[in-house]
Design an enzyme around this catalytic site. Structure first.
Site, short mmCIF file in Angstrom:
data_model
loop_
_atom_site.label_atom_id
_atom_site.label_comp_id
_atom_site.label_asym_id
_atom_site.label_seq_id
_atom_site.Cartn_x
_atom_site.Cartn_y
_atom_site.Cartn_z
N ASP A 108 87.39 52.73 2.25
CA ASP A 108 87.07 52.01 3.41
C ASP A 108 86.51 50.66 2.86
OD1 ASP A 108 86.36 52.02 6.49
OD2 ASP A 108 84.45 51.54 5.60
N HIS A 290 90.23 59.53 8.86
CA HIS A 290 89.75 58.38 8.14
C HIS A 290 88.97 58.40 6.93
CE1 HIS A 290 88.58 54.30 7.24
NE2 HIS A 290 87.40 54.39 7.14
#
Length: 310
Positions: A108, A290
């Site tokens: 991320d 994610h």
């Protein structure tokens, strides 16, 4: 099931005019360093499943809570969270340990910092492994400006910049609910709705999918952000256009060997032209959302270790 008390104890290391809370393991493997860079709103604890596997494979693992997170320093100036400050922190951390260079693994926002390390400090980076966030092509328009054009003013990157402090306060008032709603798996992929996603997650009592982690694991994140608040970490977002300018003179090609791991259920799409900018990249997709390394720890560890052993 991972027990939070099994995580390495914190060390506090002063580098680059800040103090970083650093979690270190595998000191017996000194000379073979890996630095782990977490995302938002995460912590070094996000790598709890990778650290033992990397140590067992012979690596000296260094996982900081980066500036603005956990008990690490929270400078007041927004500009102190730009890509130069963030990468200089990591360079200074290498210097502290006496390393010329290391392998960097990012997820991320941490992946953005790792790509930035390879661009701004290429001689300090041996290999790159990034999860979820691919290389970001700089383009002709600053990133927030571009996002506002295509995704609107309620897109959370844009909202964080155009309405500073608004989301921060709401997340801080609903920390447990926000993080519990955010850290989910098996969330159905749906078109984005016209709303500020992070504020919605902080306020809704009807989260999709299933919990990503145990209550004890979630409590580590909740406790940390209840203490630190969210503004310092959100300041990373408030430097995206500044980062766009700071990277203007960087040579855009990353020559280091790289592994890019996507989650097939992630909302972030793959970057079709990644090999144009990272010619020595290998691309892998795991059946995950994610939070790839927390959702699929065994698969992630296998992919990382097999690639590193080549």
């Amino acid at each position: 099931m991972f027990k939070p008390e099994d995580f390495p104890e914190a060390k506090f290391i002063s580098v680059n005019n800040v103090t970083l809370e650093v979690f270190e393991a595998g000191e017996e493997n000194i000379g073979n360093p890996i630095l782990l860079c977490h995302g938002w709103p995460e912590l070094a604890f996000s790598w709890r499943y990778q650290i033992p596997a990397l140590v067992a494979a012979g690596y000296h693992v260094i996982a900081p809570n980066q500036r603005g997170y956990g008990k690490s320093s929270q400078p007041n100036e927004i500009t102190h969270y730009d890509i130069k400050h963030l990468t200089d922190d990591l360079t200074a951390l290498l210097d502290h340990y006496g390393y010329r260079s290391a392998t960097f693994i990012g997820h991320d926002w941490g992946a953005f910092v790792v790509w930035g390390m390879a661009l701004l400090q290429p001689n300090r980076v041996d290999k790159v492994i990034n999860l979820a966030l691919p290389y970001q092509e700089r383009g002709d328009v600053p990133w927030i400006e571009l996002m506002e054009q295509f995704l609107g003013s309620d897109y959370y990157f844009v909202h964080f910049n155009r309405q500073p402090g608004v989301a921060d306060k709401i997340l801080e008032q609903n920390t447990q609910q926000f993080l519990g709603n955010l850290f989910r798996k098996n969330v159905p992929l749906m078109p984005p709705e016209p709303r500020m996603e992070m504020i919605h997650l902080a306020k809704t009592t009807d989260a999709l999918g299933e919990p990503l982690m145990s209550d004890d694991e979630l409590a580590v994140f909740v406790s940390a952000f209840e203490e630190s608040g969210f503004s310092a970490s959100i300041n990373w977002y408030r430097n995206l256009d500044r980062n766009w300018h700071l990277l203007a003179d960087a040579q855009p090609i990353i020559d280091q060997p790289a592994l890019m791991i996507y989650g097939a259920r992630d909302v972030i799409p793959p970057f079709a032209d990644i090999a144009k900018f990272v010619p020595n990249v290998e691309v892998l997709t795991l059946d995950a959302g994610h939070s790839i390394q927390q959702e699929k720890p065994q698969e992630t560890n296998k992919a990382i270790l097999e690639w590193l052993s080549k």
